[in-house]
Motif scaffolding. Structure first.
Motif, PDB file in Angstrom:
ATOM      1  N   SER A 142      55.155  37.572  41.264  1.00 22.35           N
ATOM      2  CA  SER A 142      54.280  36.307  41.202  1.00 22.35           C
ATOM      3  C   SER A 142      52.654  36.380  41.251  1.00 22.35           C
ATOM      4  O   SER A 142      52.345  35.055  41.099  1.00 22.35           O
ATOM      5  CB  SER A 142      54.752  35.699  43.105  1.00 22.35           C
ATOM      6  N   ASN A 143      52.064  37.211  41.098  1.00 23.76           N
ATOM      7  CA  ASN A 143      50.672  37.333  40.384  1.00 23.76           C
ATOM      8  C   ASN A 143      50.188  37.962  39.473  1.00 23.76           C
ATOM      9  O   ASN A 143      49.418  37.095  39.266  1.00 23.76           O
ATOM     10  CB  ASN A 143      50.054  38.119  41.796  1.00 23.76           C
ATOM     11  N   SER A 165      49.233  29.989  35.858  1.00 24.23           N
ATOM     12  CA  SER A 165      48.104  29.399  35.239  1.00 24.23           C
ATOM     13  C   SER A 165      48.003  28.406  37.139  1.00 24.23           C
ATOM     14  O   SER A 165      48.417  28.594  37.700  1.00 24.23           O
ATOM     15  CB  SER A 165      48.310  27.688  34.550  1.00 24.23           C
ATOM     16  N   ARG A 166      46.168  29.251  36.996  1.00 28.50           N
ATOM     17  CA  ARG A 166      45.544  28.967  37.795  1.00 28.50           C
ATOM     18  C   ARG A 166      45.519  28.240  38.763  1.00 28.50           C
ATOM     19  O   ARG A 166      44.035  27.619  37.544  1.00 28.50           O
ATOM     20  CB  ARG A 166      44.753  30.353  38.016  1.00 28.50           C
ATOM     21  N   MET A 167      44.672  27.658  39.676  1.00 27.04           N
ATOM     22  CA  MET A 167      44.515  26.389  40.056  1.00 27.04           C
ATOM     23  C   MET A 167      42.938  26.521  40.341  1.00 27.04           C
ATOM     24  O   MET A 167      42.646  27.211  40.516  1.00 27.04           O
ATOM     25  CB  MET A 167      44.768  25.620  41.435  1.00 27.04           C
ATOM     26  N   ALA A 168      42.346  25.618  39.960  1.00 28.39           N
ATOM     27  CA  ALA A 168      40.714  26.163  39.702  1.00 28.39           C
ATOM     28  C   ALA A 168      40.068  25.968  41.451  1.00 28.39           C
ATOM     29  O   ALA A 168      41.132  24.549  42.315  1.00 28.39           O
ATOM     30  CB  ALA A 168      39.542  24.636  39.367  1.00 28.39           C
ATOM     31  N   GLU A 171      40.767  30.589  45.821  1.00 30.64           N
ATOM     32  CA  GLU A 171      40.420  31.386  46.428  1.00 30.64           C
ATOM     33  C   GLU A 171      41.357  32.201  47.047  1.00 30.64           C
ATOM     34  O   GLU A 171      41.091  33.604  46.824  1.00 30.64           O
ATOM     35  CB  GLU A 171      39.162  31.846  47.489  1.00 30.64           C
ATOM     36  N   GLU A 172      42.384  32.065  47.276  1.00 28.02           N
ATOM     37  CA  GLU A 172      43.619  33.019  47.921  1.00 28.02           C
ATOM     38  C   GLU A 172      44.296  33.611  47.350  1.00 28.02           C
ATOM     39  O   GLU A 172      44.168  34.997  46.923  1.00 28.02           O
ATOM     40  CB  GLU A 172      45.060  32.041  48.419  1.00 28.02           C
ATOM     41  N   TYR A 173      44.683  32.877  45.434  1.00 24.98           N
ATOM     42  CA  TYR A 173      45.429  33.316  44.770  1.00 24.98           C
ATOM     43  C   TYR A 173      44.344  34.309  43.804  1.00 24.98           C
ATOM     44  O   TYR A 173      45.048  35.233  43.275  1.00 24.98           O
ATOM     45  CB  TYR A 173      45.673  31.726  43.244  1.00 24.98           C
ATOM     46  N   GLU A 174      43.531  33.925  43.816  1.00 25.29           N
ATOM     47  CA  GLU A 174      42.735  34.677  42.786  1.00 25.29           C
ATOM     48  C   GLU A 174      41.743  36.372  43.822  1.00 25.29           C
ATOM     49  O   GLU A 174      42.080  36.990  42.836  1.00 25.29           O
ATOM     50  CB  GLU A 174      40.929  34.054  43.034  1.00 25.29           C
ATOM     51  N   ARG A 179      43.368  41.587  42.805  1.00 23.83           N
ATOM     52  CA  ARG A 179      43.514  43.073  44.092  1.00 23.83           C
ATOM     53  C   ARG A 179      45.284  43.513  42.355  1.00 23.83           C
ATOM     54  O   ARG A 179      44.537  45.130  42.829  1.00 23.83           O
ATOM     55  CB  ARG A 179      44.127  42.872  45.068  1.00 23.83           C
ATOM     56  N   SER A 180      45.832  42.492  41.897  1.00 23.15           N
ATOM     57  CA  SER A 180      46.964  43.371  41.480  1.00 23.15           C
ATOM     58  C   SER A 180      46.961  43.941  40.217  1.00 23.15           C
ATOM     59  O   SER A 180      47.348  44.559  40.219  1.00 23.15           O
ATOM     60  CB  SER A 180      47.832  42.413  41.258  1.00 23.15           C
ATOM     61  N   VAL A 181      45.557  42.950  39.680  1.00 22.78           N
ATOM     62  CA  VAL A 181      44.932  44.270  38.667  1.00 22.78           C
ATOM     63  C   VAL A 181      44.596  45.863  38.658  1.00 22.78           C
ATOM     64  O   VAL A 181      45.630  46.411  38.293  1.00 22.78           O
ATOM     65  CB  VAL A 181      43.678  43.573  38.365  1.00 22.78           C
ATOM     66  N   LEU A 182      44.467  45.318  40.223  1.00 23.13           N
ATOM     67  CA  LEU A 182      43.501  47.501  40.356  1.00 23.13           C
ATOM     68  C   LEU A 182      45.258  48.099  40.810  1.00 23.13           C
ATOM     69  O   LEU A 182      45.767  48.852  40.292  1.00 23.13           O
ATOM     70  CB  LEU A 182      42.425  46.962  41.195  1.00 23.13           C
TER      71      LEU A 182
END
Length: 226
Positions: A142-143, A165-168, A171-174, A179-182
């Motif tokens: 989901s991320n 697409s991430r909403m501007a 912050e929670e999704y960001e 974290r998921s990238v790492l």
């Protein structure tokens, strides 16, 4: 002279924690040219630059590598690095149009304290275009989605991007996305042994083409093909 000696010492594998503690407790005393400093992050000119406008950004904590940064204890610093890069672009116009950020891991990491290289006028990876997506995903949730680069220029070349697409201002999704990238580094290592090979996590920004609200990362490993 002192900077050169300290730089050579810092490359020793046993010195990583000492370097991290130096950033944390006495960054004010480091013999480097600082360009940015906050409670969590320090940025300074590379003592032996390889690129134009070459600076180092590092957390003010002893964090050995990107895999350790993926832990709940340290993952917040990854997001702080990107917030710092945005601040640097505002403070220093030379970075505002285009820059790259690269963190090396495994055999490619010389100094055993996690750090990020930020520089201009050098392309590390082929740009990724959503119009030429690869059909097969290595991983998706989901991320994030992790997929093979449709035109790879490294032996191992994956693209990491948000699943949607991430909403501007979300912050929670960001936070979850970064974290998921790492965590995706460990997934790729299990399949392709990228830590043993040595790898780089790459972000390239171009004011003309990049989506500021949706950062796309590359993980490359092995030999360069082109």
């Amino acid at each position: 002279m002192l900077k050169e000696v300290l730089f050579k010492i810092a490359k020793g594998s046993f010195m990583g924690k000492i370097v991290g503690n130096a950033f944390q407790y006495c960054s004010w005393a480091l013999p480097v040219k600082k360009v940015y400093s906050s409670k969590e992050v320090i940025a300074f000119c590379h003592p032996h630059p390889s690129y134009e406008n070459h600076i180092i950004i590092s957390p003010k904590r002893a964090v050995k590598n990107l895999q350790q940064m993926a832990s709940d204890r340290f993952s917040k610093y990854f997001l702080k690095i990107w917030e710092t890069a945005k601040d640097i672009c505002v403070m220093y116009p030379e970075y505002s149009d285009a820059f790259a950020i690269v963190a090396n891991g495994g055999k490619r990491q010389e100094v055993q304290q996690v750090h990020f290289h930020m520089f201009t006028n050098h392309e590390i990876v082929n740009e990724y275009s959503a119009q030429e997506q690869a059909e097969s995903f290595f991983y998706r949730d989901s991320n994030i989605c992790v997929l093979e680069h449709p035109a790879p220029d490294w032996k191992v070349h994956f693209v990491i991007k948000p699943s949607a697409s991430r909403m501007a201002g979300n912050e929670e999704y960001e936070d979850m996305y970064f974290r998921s990238v790492l965590h995706s580094i460990e997934l790729l290592n299990n399949e392709f042994d990228i830590v043993q090979r040595g790898y780089s996590l790459v972000y390239q920004y171009n004011k003309q083409k990049s989506d500021k609200e949706c950062p796309v990362f590359h993980i490359v490993s092995g030999k360069k093909l082109k």
